[in-house]
Design an enzyme around this catalytic site. Structure first.
Site, PDB file in Angstrom:
ATOM      1  N   CYS A 116       5.675  -4.112  15.940  1.00  0.00           N
ATOM      2  CA  CYS A 116       5.250  -3.116  16.931  1.00  0.00           C
ATOM      3  C   CYS A 116       3.776  -3.276  17.515  1.00  0.00           C
ATOM      4  O   CYS A 116       2.960  -3.599  16.588  1.00  0.00           O
ATOM      5  CB  CYS A 116       5.321  -1.695  16.353  1.00  0.00           C
ATOM      6  SG  CYS A 116       7.235  -1.587  15.812  1.00  0.00           S
ATOM      7  N   CYS A 122       6.233  -6.812   7.476  1.00  0.00           N
ATOM      8  CA  CYS A 122       7.431  -6.158   8.478  1.00  0.00           C
ATOM      9  C   CYS A 122       7.785  -7.269   9.648  1.00  0.00           C
ATOM     10  O   CYS A 122       7.131  -8.081   9.798  1.00  0.00           O
ATOM     11  CB  CYS A 122       6.676  -5.077   9.065  1.00  0.00           C
ATOM     12  SG  CYS A 122       7.901  -4.067   9.998  1.00  0.00           S
ATOM     13  N   CYS A 142      -1.454   6.719   9.479  1.00  0.00           N
ATOM     14  CA  CYS A 142      -0.390   6.158  10.159  1.00  0.00           C
ATOM     15  C   CYS A 142      -0.621   4.860  11.129  1.00  0.00           C
ATOM     16  O   CYS A 142      -1.399   4.890  11.748  1.00  0.00           O
ATOM     17  CB  CYS A 142       0.430   7.062  11.011  1.00  0.00           C
ATOM     18  SG  CYS A 142       1.856   6.700  11.760  1.00  0.00           S
ATOM     19  N   GLU A 174       1.031  -1.117   0.196  1.00  0.00           N
ATOM     20  CA  GLU A 174      -0.151  -0.103   0.029  1.00  0.00           C
ATOM     21  C   GLU A 174       1.009   1.242  -0.027  1.00  0.00           C
ATOM     22  O   GLU A 174       1.930   1.218   0.742  1.00  0.00           O
ATOM     23  CB  GLU A 174      -0.864   0.084   1.173  1.00  0.00           C
ATOM     24  CG  GLU A 174      -2.048  -1.036   1.245  1.00  0.00           C
ATOM     25  CD  GLU A 174      -3.136  -1.120   2.116  1.00  0.00           C
ATOM     26  OE1 GLU A 174      -4.150  -1.332   1.923  1.00  0.00           O
ATOM     27  OE2 GLU A 174      -2.727  -0.641   3.219  1.00  0.00           O
ATOM     28  N   CYS A 204       3.769   8.647   0.632  1.00  0.00           N
ATOM     29  CA  CYS A 204       4.184   7.764   1.774  1.00  0.00           C
ATOM     30  C   CYS A 204       4.363   6.484   1.123  1.00  0.00           C
ATOM     31  O   CYS A 204       3.486   5.719   0.847  1.00  0.00           O
ATOM     32  CB  CYS A 204       3.402   7.551   2.931  1.00  0.00           C
ATOM     33  SG  CYS A 204       3.767   6.412   4.256  1.00  0.00           S
ATOM     34  N   CYS A 245       0.950  -1.289  15.646  1.00  0.00           N
ATOM     35  CA  CYS A 245       0.901  -1.142  14.261  1.00  0.00           C
ATOM     36  C   CYS A 245       0.253  -2.154  13.456  1.00  0.00           C
ATOM     37  O   CYS A 245       0.573  -3.448  13.721  1.00  0.00           O
ATOM     38  CB  CYS A 245       2.407  -0.720  13.831  1.00  0.00           C
ATOM     39  SG  CYS A 245       2.507  -0.735  12.021  1.00  0.00           S
TER      40      CYS A 245
END
Length: 402
Positions: free
Chosen positions: A145, A141, A381, A121, A134, A148
């Site tokens: 976290c 990943c 975010c 994305e 962005c 997230c």
């Protein structure tokens, strides 16, 4: 408003014989080397043709060799037979009520065309004086976290330099940002004062950029080249969760702005929120920040701090944040937590965020509260995620054998 393109979502395997290497993501020297090694042009002609290609690819945004009018027809044909200029496929395009755009881009592994496609994305955020793109650096990943959404998707693979640049090129195409391009008429783009829709790049999408350092470096050096995309290095920001060994090289070799995903002022809490802290704790991270090449009041580090209700938003933590950053030219972005399905956190009340910001401001640090953008399309975010999954070694080996 949301736009979903009517595209085939299958991940059908493409025959290996159809694969042609892409020229996107190569430096000028790399372009010349490829042209010569594939016997498209002579070594004497290589540098000149590489400069022509560079201009067509990154200034004019051309995707068809036939449009390269200053390249001889026989050379154009050789180029088309040998290479491709593919950009990612758009699976979906969504437009938020606030003008934010989110694309789901599909890529195939250029080194292994038999492998299933992967998706990432990319988000465009228009503001009154700028347009920020962005971009993602990995599919999935490794950092997990806890606040997230991207961290809930296991790492599938790194993106190549060409795939990172492909996000920028495709976004510029969709936004009419190349010479002769037409811009969407749904509003939200940078107004007439700016000639470009995309003025800023942030490497803050899916993945940890410094775990894909070489490809990110190559992509950003091309994006910032003055005779190409020409995006100022002061308008490019790389965000890391704290891969300490690569912080100094980022400043020295890429020379872009740095952002740190901080989110906590105590190691025991940061170990939970940002588990990479167990490997490189706050003391090591902040020492690397103090030594970031070119650090100055004019070139501050941005510290990102997501505001989690009752977790990291007390007055005491605001004061400790000020103490930790003493001596580091810095700006602190306070980010209201953006909820996602299954998350265990809540967003700090606005009054609490304002109190936190007031303490930091009075200590002399700029601490803007980031306005959530694109929440309605999960483009804010910490909300990015795709459905790509890592395949087993057995299945991978079988596909590579085709």
């Amino acid at each position: 408003m949301s736009i979903a393109l009517n595209l085939d979502h299958s991940t059908a395997i493409r025959p290996a014989s159809a694969a042609r290497p892409s020229l996107i993501g190569l430096s000028k020297a790399g372009l010349a080397e490829e042209l010569v090694s594939h016997e498209v042009v002579s070594e004497k002609e290589g540098r000149m043709r590489a400069s022509q290609l560079w201009n067509w690819l990154y200034v004019n945004g051309v995707t068809d060799f036939d449009r390269m009018t200053n390249v001889a027809k026989p050379v154009r044909q050789k180029l088309a037979d040998t290479f491709n200029l593919d950009r990612p496929e758009i699976v979906t395009e969504q437009v938020s009520v606030d003008g934010t755009r989110k694309w789901l881009f599909r890529f195939r592994d250029p080194a292994n065309p038999n492998m299933p496609a992967v998706e990432v994305e990319t988000v465009y955020i228009p503001e009154s004086d700028r347009g920020t793109l962005c971009v993602s650096s990995q599919v999935g990943c490794t950092l997990t976290c806890s606040f997230c959404h991207t961290g809930t998707q296991k790492l599938v693979r790194n993106l190549t330099a060409g795939e990172i640049l492909g996000q920028i090129l495709m976004a510029r195409e969709r936004l009419g940002d190349f010479p002769g391009g037409s811009r969407p008429d749904d509003g939200g783009l940078v107004p007439g004062g700016e000639t470009r829709a995309i003025t800023n790049i942030v490497v803050m999408g899916m993945g940890e950029p410094l775990y894909n350092y070489d490809n990110v470096k190559q992509a950003l050096l091309i994006a910032s080249a003055g005779d190409g995309m020409s995006i100022s290095k002061r308008r490019i920001t790389l965000s890391t969760s704290g891969v300490v060994p690569y912080i100094e090289p980022t400043g020295r070799e890429i020379d872009v702005m740095l952002a740190i995903s901080l989110h906590a002022v105590r190691d025991e809490l940061r170990d939970v929120l940002v588990p990479i802290n167990k490997k490189w704790p706050l003391k090591e991270l902040l020492e690397a920040c103090k030594n970031y090449p070119g650090l100055s009041n004019a070139r501050r580090i941005t510290f990102e701090y997501v505001m989690l209700d009752g977790i990291n938003d007390s007055d005491a933590e605001a004061r400790e944040l000020v103490r930790l950053l003493a001596g580091i030219p810095a700006k602190i972005n306070l980010i209201p937590f953006n909820p996602w399905p299954g998350s265990n956190y809540g967003t700090s009340p606005s009054s609490r965020i304002e109190r936190f910001a007031d303490i930091v401001n009075k200590a002399g640090y700029a601490s803007p509260v980031r306005t959530p953008r694109g929440r309605d399309i999960f483009a804010a975010c910490g909300q990015l995620k795709s459905e790509s999954e890592r395949i087993s070694k057995k299945d991978r080996d079988a596909l590579l054998a085709l």
